[in-house]
Design a protein around this motif. Structure first.
Motif, PDB file in Angstrom:
ATOM      1  N   VAL A 290       0.826  -1.194   0.000  1.00 16.76           N
ATOM      2  CA  VAL A 290       0.000   0.000   0.000  1.00 16.76           C
ATOM      3  C   VAL A 290       0.871   1.259   0.000  1.00 16.76           C
ATOM      4  O   VAL A 290       0.515   2.270  -0.586  1.00 16.76           O
ATOM      5  CB  VAL A 290      -1.004  -0.043   1.177  1.00 16.76           C
ATOM      6  CG1 VAL A 290      -0.377   0.353   2.467  1.00 16.76           C
ATOM      7  CG2 VAL A 290      -2.220   0.801   0.884  1.00 16.76           C
ATOM      8  N   PHE A 291       2.046   1.199   0.607  1.00 14.49           N
ATOM      9  CA  PHE A 291       2.928   2.364   0.580  1.00 14.49           C
ATOM     10  C   PHE A 291       3.600   2.524  -0.780  1.00 14.49           C
ATOM     11  O   PHE A 291       3.417   3.523  -1.454  1.00 14.49           O
ATOM     12  CB  PHE A 291       4.032   2.221   1.645  1.00 14.49           C
ATOM     13  CG  PHE A 291       3.742   2.968   2.905  1.00 14.49           C
ATOM     14  CD1 PHE A 291       4.158   4.269   3.066  1.00 14.49           C
ATOM     15  CD2 PHE A 291       3.061   2.359   3.937  1.00 14.49           C
ATOM     16  CE1 PHE A 291       3.896   4.965   4.231  1.00 14.49           C
ATOM     17  CE2 PHE A 291       2.784   3.039   5.113  1.00 14.49           C
ATOM     18  CZ  PHE A 291       3.213   4.350   5.260  1.00 14.49           C
ATOM     19  N   LEU A 292       4.400   1.535  -1.168  1.00 14.01           N
ATOM     20  CA  LEU A 292       5.285   1.738  -2.318  1.00 14.01           C
ATOM     21  C   LEU A 292       4.661   1.339  -3.649  1.00 14.01           C
ATOM     22  O   LEU A 292       4.966   1.927  -4.670  1.00 14.01           O
ATOM     23  CB  LEU A 292       6.595   0.969  -2.107  1.00 14.01           C
ATOM     24  CG  LEU A 292       7.428   1.448  -0.922  1.00 14.01           C
ATOM     25  CD1 LEU A 292       8.618   0.552  -0.705  1.00 14.01           C
ATOM     26  CD2 LEU A 292       7.902   2.883  -1.135  1.00 14.01           C
ATOM     27  N   LYS A 293       3.796   0.318  -3.622  1.00 10.00           N
ATOM     28  CA  LYS A 293       3.285  -0.156  -4.897  1.00 10.00           C
ATOM     29  C   LYS A 293       1.911   0.415  -5.237  1.00 10.00           C
ATOM     30  O   LYS A 293       1.480   0.349  -6.378  1.00 10.00           O
ATOM     31  CB  LYS A 293       3.174  -1.685  -4.882  1.00 10.00           C
ATOM     32  CG  LYS A 293       4.502  -2.375  -4.697  1.00 10.00           C
ATOM     33  CD  LYS A 293       4.328  -3.879  -4.756  1.00 10.00           C
ATOM     34  CE  LYS A 293       5.666  -4.578  -4.704  1.00 10.00           C
ATOM     35  NZ  LYS A 293       5.492  -6.039  -4.719  1.00 10.00           N
ATOM     36  N   GLY A 294       1.224   0.918  -4.216  1.00  9.05           N
ATOM     37  CA  GLY A 294      -0.097   1.473  -4.470  1.00  9.05           C
ATOM     38  C   GLY A 294      -1.151   0.430  -4.759  1.00  9.05           C
ATOM     39  O   GLY A 294      -2.121   0.710  -5.447  1.00  9.05           O
ATOM     40  N   VAL A 295      -0.964  -0.801  -4.273  1.00  7.81           N
ATOM     41  CA  VAL A 295      -2.001  -1.806  -4.471  1.00  7.81           C
ATOM     42  C   VAL A 295      -2.799  -1.962  -3.173  1.00  7.81           C
ATOM     43  O   VAL A 295      -2.302  -1.678  -2.097  1.00  7.81           O
ATOM     44  CB  VAL A 295      -1.418  -3.170  -4.894  1.00  7.81           C
ATOM     45  CG1 VAL A 295      -0.888  -3.078  -6.292  1.00  7.81           C
ATOM     46  CG2 VAL A 295      -0.352  -3.635  -3.945  1.00  7.81           C
ATOM     47  N   GLY A 296      -4.045  -2.392  -3.319  1.00  5.88           N
ATOM     48  CA  GLY A 296      -4.902  -2.420  -2.149  1.00  5.88           C
ATOM     49  C   GLY A 296      -5.682  -3.707  -1.995  1.00  5.88           C
ATOM     50  O   GLY A 296      -5.153  -4.805  -2.236  1.00  5.88           O
TER      51      GLY A 296
END
Lengths: 384, 391
Positions: A346-352
């Motif tokens: 969630v921080f670096l890759k932006g996946v949720g």
């Protein structure tokens, strides 16, 4: 379950935390302090490495070669030494961390197209640092060696340098770093340290809050009151989960605001995962508090368990893929691993949630299981 | 004259006997708490064993996914150079979007993309044949290692083409200058991670224990009021405090011996290059220093929860920032100066110096001196504060 009674216990608990100055410190100062100290303390960046050169050749080429190291911003040049004995003494005295030894005939060998053997002596006391150091030295050496080869070939074949370079490097691997282009260690470390900091702080806060009453005897009031076990546990949990949740959000602020770690994912998902994780940890603290008799042993057990899980089984230091046998299984048995995976994503890759719904489910299952366990373990009867 | 001296000797003997009695009481109290005594045994045995056995931080089977747009012998050859232990081929993708998804999910760590015409460019030799590598660097260190190993594999494979190309031009590939770097690593020739980790863990746990336990012991007496009973007995406040330190020294020395000869040497082969006696003596000094710090903390706390928390607030920066886990060189200068106040900073020098580097007092005297002075000051403060509270 009578919600009014739950609320009363929660209110009493909050008041106790606010009244005891040191508990208050622990509740609100420990997490940010831990986070800052751990972030500064887990920097794996190698910098300022002291080194010396023993140049037996002392020619244009050998000095040129040494200057690649002298001008590298990873290293700090501590001077040329006349002989090996001197260098070895510096290494033993910890004045330098490595010594570069260039033998006689270095320039002659290079110019006549032979292999010049040089030597580096390294201090291996801290192997992780040494390994990174070796990597840097190797890279500088490869670049210098490649440049010399290109020069040599363009001279001997009478072709331009570019052409010589293609001859020497027919395959080029173009590397693109994703998610952390500048390979910043701090970006890697801060998301995991939110996981680790909460792992240390949240169970501790919770465990102490129940054991405190056991030790002071105030728990007898609960035993003799009409309040049920579930109401008592829920009332204890509420303020503790609330404080830890607020702290985790504070750490998020530090990571993004102070250390500049990018946050690419959904904040709502972060909040959801964090809430579940913090609930897990508080329930873990609750179980601990039901086992141990004194506050000091609660402190010890809770910290040892946290450090053990955090260091060995969370994927923070060793990625879970490279764990073997029992470690791999144990890692999947603790919530820290799932939250760590979620945080990195969630921080670096932006996946949720789309990718991490399974991890989130695991995190949700823990508090439920631990609550059931603590409800079974907590008795309103004095132990015999 | 003689009678006076005899009287003095008798007093000293009585004083020591009282101290001994008090120390035994401290040990009994510690080992009566079952949870705490299990913890103490654990930190010096199983804990050290576990830490030393953890896998190293080296790259291990990074999941690799490829897109082979060329489908030639040359491209397949390159792809098959990516092998365990560093890489493991987990699948193929058709386009970059699919690759991106796998990277996002964490299913792949490295994506190798060999474009069309790779082999053709390579055969012609007029331009470099390029391939793309996408590396997940959300873990900066493993990401860096993966990229470095991939580069090495590509260079080695390219090297075979270099030889061919040069031979075609009538140049002897063996007659190229090169710089061959031969490394010699001192003090840990094979870079055994377990040596470093077990020593670090031993020092860390020792620090935690010999700070927390005396603090807890003193506060417990304050809490339960047994301290008043002690103060009306013939023992002095100095003896009360010193007994906690000597008990701790006994536990730490026993623990160090168990860790060294029960785990570190037989299991991981950690050497003891220097003098064991010196190490044990300095371990005692270190325990004294740390216990002093713990006792100072205890004089500030009213109950054991408070002292435990204060101790945690003090011990964590000490453990994290003294150079056990992170290289001290990479820290800001102000932090490095601040950390000279940490006893552990000096004991790290001493322990690694004696165990791995075979150093003696001639090289370690400055660390020993600083540590000793810190200890004396801390202990003096704790006794003073204790006297003013209870004297």
């Amino acid at each position: 379950m009578n919600l009014r009674r739950v609320f009363t216990v929660a209110q009493k608990e909050s008041r106790e935390i606010l009244r005891d100055r040191i508990v208050l410190l622990l509740a609100f100062l420990l997490p940010p302090m831990l986070f800052l100290v751990d972030t500064y303390g887990s920097s794996r960046d190698v910098a300022n490495v002291a080194f010396a050169v023993v140049d037996h050749d002392d020619t244009t080429l050998s000095r040129d070669y040494a200057s690649h190291f002298i001008h590298s911003h990873y290293f700090r040049f501590k001077g040329s030494l006349p002989d090996l004995r001197d260098a070895e003494r510096r290494l033993t005295d910890r004045k330098v961390q490595f010594v570069l030894v260039l033998p006689e005939g270095f320039q002659e060998k290079i110019l006549s197209g032979r292999v010049a053997e040089i030597q580096t002596l390294l201090d291996g006391t801290f192997p992780t640092t040494t390994r990174t150091l070796q990597g840097y030295i190797e890279a500088i050496n490869a670049a210098a060696s490649g440049a010399l080869q290109t020069d040599f070939l363009s001279r001997s074949l009478g072709i331009p340098r570019e052409e010589a370079q293609i001859l020497l490097q027919p395959i080029r691997l173009e590397t693109r770093y994703l998610y952390n282009q500048e390979l910043r260690n701090i970006w890697t470390v801060t998301p995991s340290l939110i996981m680790f900091t909460m792992l240390m702080a949240a169970p501790l806060l919770m465990a102490l809050s129940v054991v405190r009453e056991k030790e002071s005897g105030a728990i007898y009031n609960i035993y003799s009151a009409t309040i049920t076990r579930g109401e008592f546990l829920a009332g204890k949990l509420l303020p503790n989960v609330g404080i830890s949740f607020a702290n985790a959000i504070g750490l998020w602020g530090l990571a993004v605001g102070w250390f500049g770690t990018p946050f690419k994912g959904s904040f709502a998902f972060f909040l959801l995962a964090t809430f579940l994780y913090v609930a897990c940890l508080s329930c873990m603290g609750l179980v601990i508090s039901l086992i141990v008799p004194t506050q000091s042993s609660a402190l010890m057990i809770s910290l040892v368990l946290s450090v053990l899980i955090g260091v060995q089984f969370s994927g923070m230091i060793t990625p879970v893929e490279s764990m073997k046998g029992p470690n791999f299984v144990l890692a999947h048995a603790f919530p820290a691993l799932y939250y760590d995976t979620i945080l990195r994503g969630v921080f670096l890759k932006g996946v949720g949630l789309r990718v991490f719904w399974k991890e989130a489910l695991f995190l949700a299952a823990y508090p439920a299981g631990l609550l059931w366990l603590s409800h079974r373990m907590f008795h309103k009867r004095t132990p015999q | 004259m003689i009678a006076a001296r005899d009287g003095r000797v008798a007093r000293v003997i009585r004083w020591l006997r009282q101290l001994h009695g008090m120390s035994v009481k401290e040990l009994r109290q510690l080992f009566r708490d079952r949870v705490l005594s299990i913890w103490v045994v654990y930190i010096f045995s199983l804990n050290i064993l576990l830490v030393g056995g953890a896998p190293s931080m080296e790259l291990h089977q990074a999941a690799l996914v490829v897109r082979d747009g060329d489908r030639t012998t040359a491209s397949r050859e390159l792809i098959h150079r990516f092998q365990p232990p560093y890489f493991i081929l987990t699948g193929t993708v058709r386009d970059e979007r699919e690759a991106q998804d796998l990277l996002d999910d964490g299913e792949a760590m490295v994506v190798l993309d060999v474009p069309e015409n790779f082999a053709k460019t390579l055969y012609q030799g007029e331009a470099p044949a390029s391939a793309q590598l996408l590396v997940d660097t959300s873990r900066s260190q493993t990401g860096y290692l993966a990229a470095a190993y991939a580069q090495r594999i590509a260079t080695r494979y390219g090297g075979e083409w270099v030889d061919r190309n040069l031979a075609r031009r009538g140049e002897d590939p063996a007659r190229l200058p090169a710089i061959d770097n031969q490394r010699r690593v001192w003090f840990n020739p094979n870079l055994e991670e377990s040596w470093f980790r077990t020593i670090s863990e031993l020092l860390t746990m020792m620090t935690v224990a010999c700070l927390l336990l005396p603090a807890a012991a003193l506060v417990r007496e304050k809490e339960r009021g047994t301290i008043e009973q002690l103060l009306v007995s013939p023992v002095s406040p100095l003896q009360v405090m010193l007994a906690k330190v000597t008990a701790m020294i006994f536990v730490m020395l026993a623990g160090t011996l168990i860790a060294l000869f029960g785990v570190m040497r037989p299991v991981y082969g950690v050497p003891i290059e220097g003098s064991l006696t010196l190490l044990l003596v300095l371990t005692a000094v270190y325990t004294f220093t740390n216990a002093g710090l713990g006792l100072v903390i205890a004089t500030f706390a009213r109950n054991s929860a408070q002292s435990g928390m204060l101790a945690v607030l003090v011990v964590i920066p000490i453990v994290m920032l003294s150079g056990t886990w992170a290289p001290i060189e990479s820290m800001p200068v102000w932090l490095r100066i601040l950390m000279t106040l940490s006893p552990l900073r000096h004991f790290i020098n001493i322990a690694y110096g004696i165990l791995l580097r075979g150093e003696g007092l001639d090289l370690l005297w400055d660390s020993v001196l600083t540590m000793g002075v810190l200890g004396a000051v801390l202990f003096a403060i704790s006794v003073r504060r204790f006297r003013s509270q209870f004297g």
